[in-house]
Motif scaffolding. Sequence first.
Motif, PDB file in Angstrom:
ATOM      1  N   GLN A 165      -4.650   0.862  -1.191  1.00 27.34           N
ATOM      2  CA  GLN A 165      -5.220   0.756   0.154  1.00 27.34           C
ATOM      3  C   GLN A 165      -6.687   0.365   0.090  1.00 27.34           C
ATOM      4  O   GLN A 165      -7.167  -0.474   0.870  1.00 27.34           O
ATOM      5  CB  GLN A 165      -5.038   2.084   0.899  1.00 27.34           C
ATOM      6  CG  GLN A 165      -5.363   2.018   2.392  1.00 27.34           C
ATOM      7  CD  GLN A 165      -6.826   2.240   2.737  1.00 27.34           C
ATOM      8  OE1 GLN A 165      -7.635   2.613   1.874  1.00 27.34           O
ATOM      9  NE2 GLN A 165      -7.181   2.037   3.993  1.00 27.34           N
ATOM     10  N   HIS A 178      -5.872   1.174   8.768  1.00 26.69           N
ATOM     11  CA  HIS A 178      -4.795   0.196   8.584  1.00 26.69           C
ATOM     12  C   HIS A 178      -5.377  -1.154   8.172  1.00 26.69           C
ATOM     13  O   HIS A 178      -6.162  -1.751   8.921  1.00 26.69           O
ATOM     14  CB  HIS A 178      -4.000   0.036   9.868  1.00 26.69           C
ATOM     15  CG  HIS A 178      -3.325   1.299  10.320  1.00 26.69           C
ATOM     16  ND1 HIS A 178      -2.331   1.905   9.590  1.00 26.69           N
ATOM     17  CD2 HIS A 178      -3.525   2.076  11.414  1.00 26.69           C
ATOM     18  CE1 HIS A 178      -1.933   3.000  10.217  1.00 26.69           C
ATOM     19  NE2 HIS A 178      -2.651   3.128  11.320  1.00 26.69           N
ATOM     20  N   PRO A 179      -5.014  -1.669   7.006  1.00 29.56           N
ATOM     21  CA  PRO A 179      -5.496  -2.983   6.586  1.00 29.56           C
ATOM     22  C   PRO A 179      -4.855  -4.096   7.408  1.00 29.56           C
ATOM     23  O   PRO A 179      -3.875  -3.875   8.129  1.00 29.56           O
ATOM     24  CB  PRO A 179      -5.063  -3.063   5.112  1.00 29.56           C
ATOM     25  CG  PRO A 179      -4.787  -1.644   4.702  1.00 29.56           C
ATOM     26  CD  PRO A 179      -4.263  -0.982   5.941  1.00 29.56           C
ATOM     27  N   GLN A 183      -1.666  -5.778   3.857  1.00 29.38           N
ATOM     28  CA  GLN A 183      -1.184  -4.469   3.441  1.00 29.38           C
ATOM     29  C   GLN A 183       0.274  -4.491   3.011  1.00 29.38           C
ATOM     30  O   GLN A 183       0.735  -3.578   2.322  1.00 29.38           O
ATOM     31  CB  GLN A 183      -1.341  -3.459   4.571  1.00 29.38           C
ATOM     32  CG  GLN A 183      -0.544  -3.755   5.816  1.00 29.38           C
ATOM     33  CD  GLN A 183      -0.577  -2.622   6.806  1.00 29.38           C
ATOM     34  OE1 GLN A 183      -0.067  -1.548   6.534  1.00 29.38           O
ATOM     35  NE2 GLN A 183      -1.212  -2.851   7.948  1.00 29.38           N
ATOM     36  N   ILE A 228       0.810  -1.217   0.000  1.00 30.46           N
ATOM     37  CA  ILE A 228       0.000   0.000   0.000  1.00 30.46           C
ATOM     38  C   ILE A 228       0.847   1.272   0.000  1.00 30.46           C
ATOM     39  O   ILE A 228       0.293   2.379  -0.151  1.00 30.46           O
ATOM     40  CB  ILE A 228      -0.966   0.042   1.199  1.00 30.46           C
ATOM     41  CG1 ILE A 228      -0.208   0.106   2.529  1.00 30.46           C
ATOM     42  CG2 ILE A 228      -1.929  -1.138   1.148  1.00 30.46           C
ATOM     43  CD1 ILE A 228      -1.107   0.383   3.723  1.00 30.46           C
TER      44      ILE A 228
END
Length: 204
Positions: free
Chosen positions: A71, A116-117, A81, A12
């Motif tokens: 993202q 935040h993934p 991510q 990302i």
Amino acid sequence: MNFPRPLVVPYIAAWSQEQARSPVVIGPRGGIAYRDESPYDRDADGYLWLRAPAKQGCGRPEFGRVHPLRQRRVMRRLLCQVCGGSADQDERGTLWLLEDHRADWDGWPNGLLTTHPPVCAPCAREAVRSCPNLLGRSVAVRVGWSEVSGIYGVRYLPGSPLAPRVVEYGDPAGRWVLASQLVRALSDCTVVLDEFADVSARSQ
């Protein structure tokens, strides 16, 4: 000019050749728009997204900046991510690596809205190994349920941008926000303090 490449660049992360340039105007029905807007500039919920070229790997990585399209992809699909593959899943849920704010409220991170993934197990292990400070500042969490609940981006007033903020779906302010990241709401969470030991064992 050639730049030295770090061992791991998160999927990302934006690169220096992916600079976003998206001047906005007030739309005919209020809210913000692009002068040359196309259907691809908005998501299915009607939110306007920051334009950024897709030139992953070109130039140098900018770790403090996130590429909006990548993202958005991993957050919606629950991908890692770091590598862009499937996030780690077990009977407790999806693996997240979050900044440790357990003192903020009882039951943290239930109810947390995050940009935040998640991560996969090998990438979580590598992140901790590459950055030991994560062990003191971050914590592994298994998330049993989450949903995409809003956007994060710069909110505009007529003629001037304001600081970035989270806007949940259904908030009328969303039509004034230039989205750059998707937001998920986390629930049914379990903090797993031994997770990195588990990750290391499964990744040997």
